[in-house]
Write a protein that holds these residues in place. Structure first.
Motif, PDB file in Angstrom:
ATOM      1  N   LYS A 133       0.841  -1.192   0.000  1.00 44.56           N
ATOM      2  CA  LYS A 133       0.000   0.000   0.000  1.00 44.56           C
ATOM      3  C   LYS A 133       0.877   1.244   0.000  1.00 44.56           C
ATOM      4  O   LYS A 133       1.798   1.374   0.810  1.00 44.56           O
ATOM      5  CB  LYS A 133      -0.894   0.006   1.250  1.00 44.56           C
ATOM      6  N   PHE A 134       0.619   2.161  -0.939  1.00 44.92           N
ATOM      7  CA  PHE A 134       1.217   3.493  -0.929  1.00 44.92           C
ATOM      8  C   PHE A 134       0.131   4.450  -0.463  1.00 44.92           C
ATOM      9  O   PHE A 134      -0.778   4.791  -1.249  1.00 44.92           O
ATOM     10  CB  PHE A 134       1.730   3.872  -2.315  1.00 44.92           C
ATOM     11  N   PRO A 135       0.162   4.891   0.806  1.00 45.82           N
ATOM     12  CA  PRO A 135      -0.956   5.659   1.368  1.00 45.82           C
ATOM     13  C   PRO A 135      -1.329   6.898   0.565  1.00 45.82           C
ATOM     14  O   PRO A 135      -2.509   7.261   0.496  1.00 45.82           O
ATOM     15  CB  PRO A 135      -0.443   6.041   2.771  1.00 45.82           C
ATOM     16  N   ASN A 136      -0.346   7.555  -0.062  1.00 48.06           N
ATOM     17  CA  ASN A 136      -0.642   8.775  -0.816  1.00 48.06           C
ATOM     18  C   ASN A 136      -0.627   8.551  -2.321  1.00 48.06           C
ATOM     19  O   ASN A 136      -0.587   9.510  -3.089  1.00 48.06           O
ATOM     20  CB  ASN A 136       0.391   9.863  -0.457  1.00 48.06           C
ATOM     21  N   GLY A 137      -0.634   7.290  -2.739  1.00 47.08           N
ATOM     22  CA  GLY A 137      -0.573   6.984  -4.159  1.00 47.08           C
ATOM     23  C   GLY A 137      -1.688   6.062  -4.599  1.00 47.08           C
ATOM     24  O   GLY A 137      -2.658   5.821  -3.866  1.00 47.08           O
TER      25      GLY A 137
END
Length: 271
Positions: A133-137
């Motif tokens: 998971k990329f929280p801002n992507g």
């Protein structure tokens, strides 16, 4: 009569050892409606407790259309052996990076995993499931992974033992070299000419976090490898991999003065 003086004894250091594992992993991420990316991971893990491990990890794209994608950071986890040759472990990777114009957003990457592996000769073969998971992507993927592990032992001394003598019986036939793992953080402040990929002027500093490995060549010289990724600013997906050498000097505190042993006198008083 004088009391016996205590003889000086050279301080000695005791080498300690901990189990460690060099693990390589491979998984295929879904990063778009019809796009995948093959991600290879390399993990250097050390058991800091019989049931817990900590180490550094790096991931890079080896398949797909996102060449140059790279992330680095740290992994913490717990493992439990059962049925002699089997190991069940769960862990969490936290790091940053990106590249290859992948939809990584700010660059921060989270990767919890659950896996099972088995001793096969001198290596460990395993499989499991991971969640990236990329929280801002835009990368949010759950997938299966395969792993290959090479167990070994790490022999080390405490930082307080620097300069002390090591008995030859404690060396186990090894050559000693000092090495360090460092967590890094910092900011890059762009100049007036710096631009983003869209051609706009960069007006905010680039925040970066990463880790650095140092191997000392002698008492002062060392070489290093450092990797970091963007954690803020106008450079989503920024990643760096640097290498070089440096010089370090240790500032030793002044040695305290030694007091002479007090002498006790015994005798008879005459009148």
């Amino acid at each position: 009569m004088a009391a016996p003086a205590v003889a000086d004894v050279t301080e000695t250091a005791v080498l300690r050892s901990k189990p460690a594992l060099l693990r390589m992993s491979y998984e295929v991420l879904d990063i778009g409606p019809s796009e995948t990316m093959g991600l290879m991971g390399v993990h250097y893990l050390v058991n800091v407790h019989p049931d817990w491990y900590l180490g550094a990890s790096g991931f890079g794209a080896v398949a797909g259309e996102r060449g140059g994608f790279f992330t680095g950071g740290f992994t913490v986890g717990s493992g439990k052996r059962f049925a002699s040759k089997w190991l069940l472990d769960a862990g969490l990777f936290v790091g940053g990076g990106g590249g290859g114009s992948a939809p990584q957003g700010g660059g921060m990457m989270l990767r919890p995993h659950l896996g099972i592996s088995r001793d096969v000769g001198s290596v460990m073969l395993g499989a499991g499931v991971s969640y990236v998971k990329f929280p801002n992507g835009g990368i949010d993927s759950t997938q299966l992974n395969l792993s290959l592990g090479i167990p070994f032992d790490v022999h080390y001394g405490r930082a307080s033992d620097v300069g002390k003598t090591v008995h030859s019986n404690d060396l186990f036939g090894l050559q000693l070299q000092q090495a360090e793992w460092l967590a890094t953080a910092g900011e890059y402040h762009p100049t007036d000419k710096a631009q983003t990929t869209s051609g706009a002027a960069m007006t905010s500093p680039l925040k970066r976090v990463g880790f650095e490995y140092r191997r000392h060549l002698d008492a002062h010289r060392y070489f290093f490898v450092e990797t970091a990724g963007a954690m803020g600013g106008q450079s989503d997906g920024y990643a760096e991999l640097l290498g070089g050498w440096g010089i370090a000097f240790r500032c030793e505190p002044a040695a305290p003065s030694r007091r002479q042993p007090r002498r006790r006198r015994r005798g008879r008083r005459t009148g």
